[in-house]
Scaffold this motif. Structure first.
Motif, PDB file in Angstrom:
ATOM      1  N   GLN A 132      12.243   0.326   4.382  1.00 30.94           N
ATOM      2  CA  GLN A 132      12.393   0.367   2.933  1.00 30.94           C
ATOM      3  C   GLN A 132      12.567  -1.065   2.428  1.00 30.94           C
ATOM      4  OE1 GLN A 132      15.606   3.013   1.849  1.00 30.94           O
ATOM      5  NE2 GLN A 132      14.179   4.729   1.856  1.00 30.94           N
ATOM      6  N   VAL A 133      12.168  -1.275   1.188  1.00 32.39           N
ATOM      7  CA  VAL A 133      12.312  -2.582   0.561  1.00 32.39           C
ATOM      8  C   VAL A 133      13.379  -2.454  -0.519  1.00 32.39           C
ATOM      9  CG1 VAL A 133      11.116  -4.359  -0.782  1.00 32.39           C
ATOM     10  CG2 VAL A 133       9.880  -3.106   0.987  1.00 32.39           C
ATOM     11  N   GLU A 134      14.343  -3.357  -0.476  1.00 32.26           N
ATOM     12  CA  GLU A 134      15.370  -3.385  -1.513  1.00 32.26           C
ATOM     13  C   GLU A 134      14.934  -4.395  -2.563  1.00 32.26           C
ATOM     14  OE1 GLU A 134      19.787  -2.958  -0.654  1.00 32.26           O
ATOM     15  OE2 GLU A 134      19.561  -5.110  -1.067  1.00 32.26           O
ATOM     16  N   VAL A 135      14.948  -3.980  -3.815  1.00 33.83           N
ATOM     17  CA  VAL A 135      14.442  -4.798  -4.909  1.00 33.83           C
ATOM     18  C   VAL A 135      15.511  -4.909  -5.995  1.00 33.83           C
ATOM     19  CG1 VAL A 135      12.672  -4.953  -6.722  1.00 33.83           C
ATOM     20  CG2 VAL A 135      12.070  -4.064  -4.448  1.00 33.83           C
ATOM     21  N   GLU A 136      15.697  -6.136  -6.485  1.00 32.14           N
ATOM     22  CA  GLU A 136      16.581  -6.349  -7.628  1.00 32.14           C
ATOM     23  C   GLU A 136      15.714  -6.629  -8.849  1.00 32.14           C
ATOM     24  OE1 GLU A 136      19.980  -9.456  -9.128  1.00 32.14           O
ATOM     25  OE2 GLU A 136      19.993  -8.860  -7.012  1.00 32.14           O
ATOM     26  N   ALA A 137      15.972  -5.898  -9.915  1.00 30.48           N
ATOM     27  CA  ALA A 137      15.221  -6.068 -11.163  1.00 30.48           C
ATOM     28  C   ALA A 137      15.831  -7.199 -11.982  1.00 30.48           C
ATOM     29  CB  ALA A 137      15.235  -4.770 -11.963  1.00 30.48           C
ATOM     30  N   ALA A 138      15.105  -7.651 -12.985  1.00 33.21           N
ATOM     31  CA  ALA A 138      15.565  -8.742 -13.843  1.00 33.21           C
ATOM     32  C   ALA A 138      16.875  -8.399 -14.543  1.00 33.21           C
ATOM     33  CB  ALA A 138      14.486  -9.082 -14.875  1.00 33.21           C
ATOM     34  N   ASP A 139      17.130  -7.107 -14.787  1.00 32.96           N
ATOM     35  CA  ASP A 139      18.371  -6.710 -15.462  1.00 32.96           C
ATOM     36  C   ASP A 139      19.558  -6.586 -14.504  1.00 32.96           C
ATOM     37  OD1 ASP A 139      17.960  -4.329 -14.081  1.00 32.96           O
ATOM     38  OD2 ASP A 139      17.631  -3.110 -15.872  1.00 32.96           O
ATOM     39  N   GLY A 140      19.339  -6.902 -13.217  1.00 39.63           N
ATOM     40  CA  GLY A 140      20.413  -6.861 -12.232  1.00 39.63           C
ATOM     41  C   GLY A 140      20.518  -5.549 -11.475  1.00 39.63           C
ATOM     42  N   SER A 141      19.807  -4.533 -11.911  1.00 38.02           N
ATOM     43  CA  SER A 141      19.840  -3.257 -11.189  1.00 38.02           C
ATOM     44  C   SER A 141      19.041  -3.397  -9.897  1.00 38.02           C
ATOM     45  CB  SER A 141      19.266  -2.133 -12.052  1.00 38.02           C
ATOM     46  OG  SER A 141      17.890  -2.364 -12.323  1.00 38.02           O
ATOM     47  N   SER A 142      19.362  -2.552  -8.940  1.00 44.51           N
ATOM     48  CA  SER A 142      18.608  -2.606  -7.688  1.00 44.51           C
ATOM     49  C   SER A 142      18.120  -1.214  -7.322  1.00 44.51           C
ATOM     50  CB  SER A 142      19.461  -3.202  -6.566  1.00 44.51           C
ATOM     51  OG  SER A 142      20.554  -2.359  -6.288  1.00 44.51           O
ATOM     52  N   ARG A 143      17.080  -1.203  -6.520  1.00 43.28           N
ATOM     53  CA  ARG A 143      16.517   0.065  -6.058  1.00 43.28           C
ATOM     54  C   ARG A 143      15.926  -0.138  -4.677  1.00 43.28           C
ATOM     55  NH1 ARG A 143      12.749  -2.382  -9.284  1.00 43.28           N
ATOM     56  NH2 ARG A 143      10.533  -2.039  -8.888  1.00 43.28           N
ATOM     57  N   GLN A 144      15.769   0.964  -3.970  1.00 43.96           N
ATOM     58  CA  GLN A 144      15.128   0.936  -2.660  1.00 43.96           C
ATOM     59  C   GLN A 144      13.810   1.682  -2.762  1.00 43.96           C
ATOM     60  OE1 GLN A 144      17.846   2.435   0.280  1.00 43.96           O
ATOM     61  NE2 GLN A 144      19.273   0.755   0.006  1.00 43.96           N
ATOM     62  N   ILE A 145      12.795   1.095  -2.155  1.00 43.90           N
ATOM     63  CA  ILE A 145      11.451   1.679  -2.198  1.00 43.90           C
ATOM     64  C   ILE A 145      10.973   1.850  -0.762  1.00 43.90           C
ATOM     65  CG2 ILE A 145       9.077   1.398  -3.022  1.00 43.90           C
ATOM     66  CD1 ILE A 145      10.278  -0.716  -5.038  1.00 43.90           C
ATOM     67  N   ALA A 146      10.587   3.055  -0.406  1.00 44.20           N
ATOM     68  CA  ALA A 146       9.997   3.265   0.912  1.00 44.20           C
ATOM     69  C   ALA A 146       8.727   2.430   1.005  1.00 44.20           C
ATOM     70  CB  ALA A 146       9.679   4.743   1.125  1.00 44.20           C
ATOM     71  N   LEU A 147       8.514   1.786   2.138  1.00 42.37           N
ATOM     72  CA  LEU A 147       7.328   0.938   2.285  1.00 42.37           C
ATOM     73  C   LEU A 147       6.056   1.754   2.056  1.00 42.37           C
ATOM     74  CD1 LEU A 147       6.901  -2.063   2.823  1.00 42.37           C
ATOM     75  CD2 LEU A 147       6.350  -1.463   5.164  1.00 42.37           C
ATOM     76  N   ALA A 148       6.097   3.028   2.416  1.00 44.24           N
ATOM     77  CA  ALA A 148       4.940   3.904   2.198  1.00 44.24           C
ATOM     78  C   ALA A 148       4.595   4.020   0.712  1.00 44.24           C
ATOM     79  CB  ALA A 148       5.213   5.287   2.784  1.00 44.24           C
ATOM     80  N   ASP A 149       5.576   3.801  -0.160  1.00 44.56           N
ATOM     81  CA  ASP A 149       5.354   3.881  -1.613  1.00 44.56           C
ATOM     82  C   ASP A 149       5.228   2.515  -2.272  1.00 44.56           C
ATOM     83  OD1 ASP A 149       5.640   6.683  -1.460  1.00 44.56           O
ATOM     84  OD2 ASP A 149       7.814   6.518  -1.664  1.00 44.56           O
TER      85      ASP A 149
END
Length: 167
Positions: free
Chosen positions: A13-30
């Motif tokens: 999974q890839v952990e991503v931080e958005a410009a607004d400071g929120s974060s999310r995890q995205i499965a590499l498959a997606d």
């Protein structure tokens, strides 16, 4: 591109931080996009997103294999590659993750290929059936027609090696 194929087989999974400071995890498959009508968009990232981590689940016991077929002995792009994570149990494939490189504009994974293998004893017949599923919709475009039989041979070789190693 090699690392992404291996990480796909590992269910990263890839952990991503958005410009607004929120974060999310995205499965590499997606994470990766197919070209469709927007070939300039390669991932689901939006402006301001920053990848902060790549998360790998606990490793599967068994064989972990990455095979890359290329034109020459260098760091060239893969003509075809296969990443496999495979665990055997009582002579049968108990768990498998497969990802493919060099066959699509993104690391490719087909759960139907994996499903066809689980619960069965390794054999050339089984490996051929898995390759048939993988390549059912494959189309060559002239100069790359060779990739279809190359992908078949590479998948079968990796499955043979992984099942022998994992026994």
């Amino acid at each position: 591109s090699d690392m992404a194929v291996a990480m796909m087989a590992l269910n990263a999974q890839v952990e991503v931080e958005a410009a607004d400071g929120s974060s999310r995890q995205i499965a590499l498959a997606d994470f990766y996009c197919l070209p469709g009508t927007t070939p300039e968009i390669e991932t689901v990232l939006v402006p301001g997103d920053l990848i902060t981590a790549v998360l790998l689940p606990k490793p599967v016991m068994g064989a972990h294999i990455y095979r890359k077929v290329r034109d020459r002995s260098s760091y060239a792009f893969a003509l075809a590659s296969v990443a496999a994570v495979l665990r055997m149990e009582e002579g049968k494939i108990a768990e498998v993750g497969l990802a493919f490189g060099g066959l699509a504009p993104k690391p490719w994974r087909n759960p139907q290929v994996e499903d066809a293998l689980v619960g069965h004893a390794p054999s050339d017949t089984l490996f051929d059936a898995a390759a048939d599923i993988l390549l059912a919709d494959a189309k060559g475009y002239g100069a790359n027609n060779f990739k279809i039989p190359l992908a078949r041979r590479t998948l079968k070789a990796v499955l043979r090696a992984a099942t022998e190693t994992s026994q």
